[in-house]
Design an enzyme around this catalytic site. Structure first.
Site, PDB file in Angstrom:
ATOM      1  N   VAL A 241       1.026  -1.431  -0.242  1.00  0.00           N
ATOM      2  CA  VAL A 241      -0.550  -0.048   0.299  1.00  0.00           C
ATOM      3  C   VAL A 241       0.846   1.423   0.143  1.00  0.00           C
ATOM      4  O   VAL A 241       1.383   1.545   0.652  1.00  0.00           O
ATOM      5  CB  VAL A 241      -0.478   0.372   1.374  1.00  0.00           C
ATOM      6  CG1 VAL A 241      -2.042   1.590   1.181  1.00  0.00           C
ATOM      7  CG2 VAL A 241      -1.955  -1.034   0.968  1.00  0.00           C
ATOM      8  N   ASP A 243       1.389   5.319  -0.625  1.00  0.00           N
ATOM      9  CA  ASP A 243       1.307   6.983  -0.266  1.00  0.00           C
ATOM     10  C   ASP A 243       1.643   7.680  -1.906  1.00  0.00           C
ATOM     11  O   ASP A 243       2.875   7.869  -1.555  1.00  0.00           O
ATOM     12  CB  ASP A 243       1.303   7.581   0.731  1.00  0.00           C
ATOM     13  CG  ASP A 243      -0.098   6.766   1.778  1.00  0.00           C
ATOM     14  OD1 ASP A 243      -0.961   6.043   1.058  1.00  0.00           O
ATOM     15  OD2 ASP A 243       0.177   6.392   2.572  1.00  0.00           O
ATOM     16  N   CYS A 256      14.435  10.139  -0.213  1.00  0.00           N
ATOM     17  CA  CYS A 256      13.205   8.803   0.606  1.00  0.00           C
ATOM     18  C   CYS A 256      13.529   8.316  -0.683  1.00  0.00           C
ATOM     19  O   CYS A 256      13.985   7.364  -1.341  1.00  0.00           O
ATOM     20  CB  CYS A 256      11.946   9.959   0.406  1.00  0.00           C
ATOM     21  SG  CYS A 256      11.162  10.470  -1.225  1.00  0.00           S
ATOM     22  N   CYS A 258      10.316   6.178  -1.247  1.00  0.00           N
ATOM     23  CA  CYS A 258       9.469   5.947  -2.274  1.00  0.00           C
ATOM     24  C   CYS A 258       9.518   5.131  -3.141  1.00  0.00           C
ATOM     25  O   CYS A 258       8.348   4.038  -3.220  1.00  0.00           O
ATOM     26  CB  CYS A 258       8.408   6.675  -2.533  1.00  0.00           C
ATOM     27  SG  CYS A 258       8.198   8.261  -0.738  1.00  0.00           S
ATOM     28  N   ARG A 289       2.531  13.027   2.225  1.00  0.00           N
ATOM     29  CA  ARG A 289       1.623  13.360   3.571  1.00  0.00           C
ATOM     30  C   ARG A 289       0.440  13.730   3.563  1.00  0.00           C
ATOM     31  O   ARG A 289      -0.401  14.146   4.981  1.00  0.00           O
ATOM     32  CB  ARG A 289       2.576  12.907   4.781  1.00  0.00           C
ATOM     33  CG  ARG A 289       3.550  12.080   4.954  1.00  0.00           C
ATOM     34  CD  ARG A 289       4.177  12.613   6.106  1.00  0.00           C
ATOM     35  NE  ARG A 289       6.250  12.092   6.238  1.00  0.00           N
ATOM     36  CZ  ARG A 289       6.723  12.595   7.141  1.00  0.00           C
ATOM     37  NH1 ARG A 289       6.595  14.043   8.147  1.00  0.00           N
ATOM     38  NH2 ARG A 289       8.098  12.273   6.802  1.00  0.00           N
ATOM     39  N   ASP A 327       2.073  14.151  10.407  1.00  0.00           N
ATOM     40  CA  ASP A 327       1.279  13.572   8.838  1.00  0.00           C
ATOM     41  C   ASP A 327      -0.408  12.947   8.848  1.00  0.00           C
ATOM     42  O   ASP A 327      -0.350  13.469  10.076  1.00  0.00           O
ATOM     43  CB  ASP A 327       1.464  11.576   9.203  1.00  0.00           C
ATOM     44  CG  ASP A 327       1.836  10.443   8.177  1.00  0.00           C
ATOM     45  OD1 ASP A 327       0.896  10.809   7.328  1.00  0.00           O
ATOM     46  OD2 ASP A 327       3.204  10.467   8.134  1.00  0.00           O
ATOM     47  N   ARG A 329      -2.311  11.516   7.047  1.00  0.00           N
ATOM     48  CA  ARG A 329      -2.488  10.609   5.827  1.00  0.00           C
ATOM     49  C   ARG A 329      -3.290   9.721   6.330  1.00  0.00           C
ATOM     50  O   ARG A 329      -4.705   9.526   5.320  1.00  0.00           O
ATOM     51  CB  ARG A 329      -0.943   9.103   5.241  1.00  0.00           C
ATOM     52  CG  ARG A 329      -0.867  10.561   4.297  1.00  0.00           C
ATOM     53  CD  ARG A 329       0.531   9.126   3.804  1.00  0.00           C
ATOM     54  NE  ARG A 329       1.335   9.505   4.782  1.00  0.00           N
ATOM     55  CZ  ARG A 329       2.637   8.310   4.966  1.00  0.00           C
ATOM     56  NH1 ARG A 329       2.893   7.347   4.062  1.00  0.00           N
ATOM     57  NH2 ARG A 329       3.562   8.503   5.878  1.00  0.00           N
ATOM     58  N   LYS A 356       0.248   1.671   8.691  1.00  0.00           N
ATOM     59  CA  LYS A 356      -0.579   0.900   8.017  1.00  0.00           C
ATOM     60  C   LYS A 356      -0.620  -0.632   8.692  1.00  0.00           C
ATOM     61  O   LYS A 356      -1.919  -0.398   8.293  1.00  0.00           O
ATOM     62  CB  LYS A 356       0.457   0.302   6.714  1.00  0.00           C
ATOM     63  CG  LYS A 356       0.420   2.123   5.493  1.00  0.00           C
ATOM     64  CD  LYS A 356       1.643   2.246   4.408  1.00  0.00           C
ATOM     65  CE  LYS A 356       1.612   2.575   4.093  1.00  0.00           C
ATOM     66  NZ  LYS A 356       3.183   2.936   3.109  1.00  0.00           N
TER      67      LYS A 356
END
Lengths: 416, 416
Positions: A241, A243, A256, A258, A289, A327, A329, A356
């Site tokens: 999952v 973001d 980062c 990601c 975020r 954050d 999110r 998560k």
């Protein structure tokens, strides 16, 4: 503007006389009993929600109407647009409180409400499901290195990957959202209204409308292998999952992890589908975020310029100074899409995020193995983020000590 | 919710008594004369715009307040967040009608309005400028092949690319937007209100507020080389203006040319900066031609399933059937960011789009060479889009004949 545009401004803050014709019974067992989500602007009398379709893109539709290139009364011709595969219905669709931020029947409106559409009711899909072939440079390199092998079904020679993918627009059932966040529906509506500086007064004036189509980004789901297998606990499921992070996902910024973690999620999903399992990547549009990219870049500057340099020890503090929150999110809503897909067990979760993980477990989804990103895939300047997150509770075999945390310093601004 | 939250609902549809304290004089020659954009929700009396900061992300801030993790009265601590480089002021900033969809002073609010901020006025940046290092698999492959050479300044050994980047939130000056689209401000306001199903009644009740912070995605700018050189006509400028396509930009879908063309834009920008010029990539958040990804996937299905298969000849027709319009990106607003950067000439435009080209020329920007994507970089299934666009006016040395158009058929659904 088209000549048949309505000439009086329609107020939305008072109930229309026919609003009762299309009641919504959230979490009802069938589409017919639940009723269609009607966010149409072409026949306001039929509406049973706050807001309209397409999220933010409704503003671009408005520009198209202003420019004279789109009729304000346009309705979609849905011929041939139906899903390429069935999804559900699954028991989760009608368990109270399981799905509160999307419409589980959003992809089957043509089938479920065909008669009403034929009668002229403007009912639109909030979910679309198609197939695609992906080709990514990183996967091609893994094939060349012998780490991924084409099988002709999931992964083709030349590096193409076959996927089924779904785009999902947000549909918020406000009582359920409030419960998920531990507040009252009344407080939630009021805060949504106040913090957006007055977007949609119906949030406070129309308690009879419980569903909101918010102008926020949606979700894209990528399925590797057979979509029906997602709901079968016995078929091994690998899942990431993810973001959104435009700076890394698209442009490969090294601050980062990601994109490298996304690639790992895709790679492991392919392997799972090749080995008789199934793979899933969920992509949530929650840039920075869910604080947006302007805030993100302000935070980068504050991190790089603070006394002592860009330190893991003060990583979260800098975001909180600028944004007021570490954050935004809120993984509480994230499991909804897993419920929509019928998932009850994830055998391999490609994520170290404790938020998560906890959100999934809280929603009754079993998690097997949790797979960290290998150290050799962490970009140079991303160690600050990674060590800070480990110290804050990220799943990792080796949480850093306070001294290690203090020693993890990122690249200074003047050597970027 | 914090205990010091205001306990009565503030109406936004009537003027606040002190609204006159911060008048906005759009396109005034200095920041002080223009005045600060105030979209604060913490001191509504100071507000001089419709909407609030952060676009769509204001809804996530509202969820954070609802969850009790963000104070509704929070203000950003802007220490150390200031831009890493000066941008402007440029003459374009105060030429009437040049910039209507962003705030050219959005990055310098800390400097320009520091006194007011110190006094407690909640003025926030709408633009943030930082530095980054990018690392992309495709560029690494070009280095390995000897097609790109590291120079230690723009492109480093190991493949890192040094960039200056800016995130820009939309700030719409409604009279200027109306003019750009050839409509009246009154009609524009009304259409924005009606087509969004009633978002922000102030659009129709508050003609005294001429600036709107719409909840739509923004822009990211990537600069390769010296940012000041962008405004110098004598320094060769290579530029790609790219509209978001998550399916290709992130996941490498082979149905369009988006990521390959973006990579070409980055590659040519690097070359330009290495050769004493400057490079620019503008990334606009306008997913799926600003119609969103749900519409995009519905269109993919309609294209693949139509009689005769996915044909270049009917490419635009399918989008129009589903969405009512072929494209909602409206390049009319796109040149604003080029004016903000002081650009008057683009020597090499990495784009075949006639709409982008014409929008730039209409706005007085000189364009030198237009650079098509090489045929060997067009993914297999993307030829349908490419041939259809060429036939519709895309810049290309070889526009297809009608017979060629009819022969260009994409991959059928059952062999995806």
């Amino acid at each position: 503007m088209s000549s048949n545009a309505p000439r009086h401004i329609r107020l939305t803050s008072h109930p229309e006389p026919q609003a009762h014709r299309w009641p919504l019974r959230w979490a009802a067992p069938t589409a017919a009993e639940r009723g269609p989500v009607i966010g149409s602007v072409t026949r306001p009398a039929d509406r049973n929600v706050i807001g309209t379709h397409g999220g933010s893109y409704s503003l671009y539709r408005a520009l198209a109407v202003s420019a004279g290139t789109l009729s304000p009364l346009q309705r979609p011709d849905l011929a041939n647009t139906q899903p390429v595969t069935d999804i559900g219905p699954y028991p989760q669709w009608s368990e109270p409180g399981k799905i509160v931020s999307l419409d589980p029947w959003g992809h089957v409106v043509g089938e479920a409400f065909g008669d009403a559409i034929g009668e002229g009711i403007d009912i639109r899909p909030t979910i679309a499901i198609t197939k695609a072939r992906l080709n990514m440079a990183e996967l091609n390199a893994l094939i060349e290195a012998g780490s991924l092998q084409p099988d002709g079904r999931v992964l083709h020679r030349g590096g193409d990957v076959s996927v089924t993918k779904a785009a999902i627009d947000p549909v918020w059932w406000l009582p359920g959202i409030a419960e998920r966040f531990g507040t009252s529906e009344h407080e939630l509506r009021r805060t949504l209204f106040e913090q957006t500086a007055g977007m949609y007064p119906e949030l406070v004036t129309r308690p009879d409308l419980a569903v909101f189509l918010p102008p926020v980004g949606g979700i894209t789901v990528y399925i590797f292998g057979e979509p029906h297998d997602l709901a079968n606990r016995k078929v091994p499921l690998t899942c990431r999952v993810h973001d959104e992070c435009n700076g890394s996902d698209v442009f490969g910024s090294d601050i980062c992890t990601c994109r490298p973690y996304l690639i790992q999620g895709i790679e492991e999903s392919i392997r799972s589908a090749q080995d008789g399992g199934v793979g899933l990547v969920v992509y949530n549009r929650k840039e920075g975020r869910a604080l947006g990219e302007v805030t993100k870049f302000l935070v980068y500057n504050a991190r790089k310029r603070q006394e002592g340099g860009d330190q893991a020890a003060t990583y979260f503090e800098r975001t909180e100074c600028v944004a007021g929150v570490q954050d935004a999110r809120f993984q509480q809503l994230m499991p909804d899409v897993l419920h929509w897909l019928g998932i009850t067990k994830i055998h391999r979760l490609i994520s170290m995020s404790n938020m998560k993980y906890e959100a999934m477990v809280d929603q009754g989804i079993d998690i097997g193995e949790r797979v960290p990103i290998p150290a050799d895939r962490i970009p140079l300047d991303a160690s600050v983020e990674m060590e800070a997150k480990k110290a804050a509770g990220y799943f990792a075999p080796d949480a850093p000590t306070e001294a290690e945390l203090a020693r993890t310093i990122g690249r200074p601004m003047d050597s970027m």
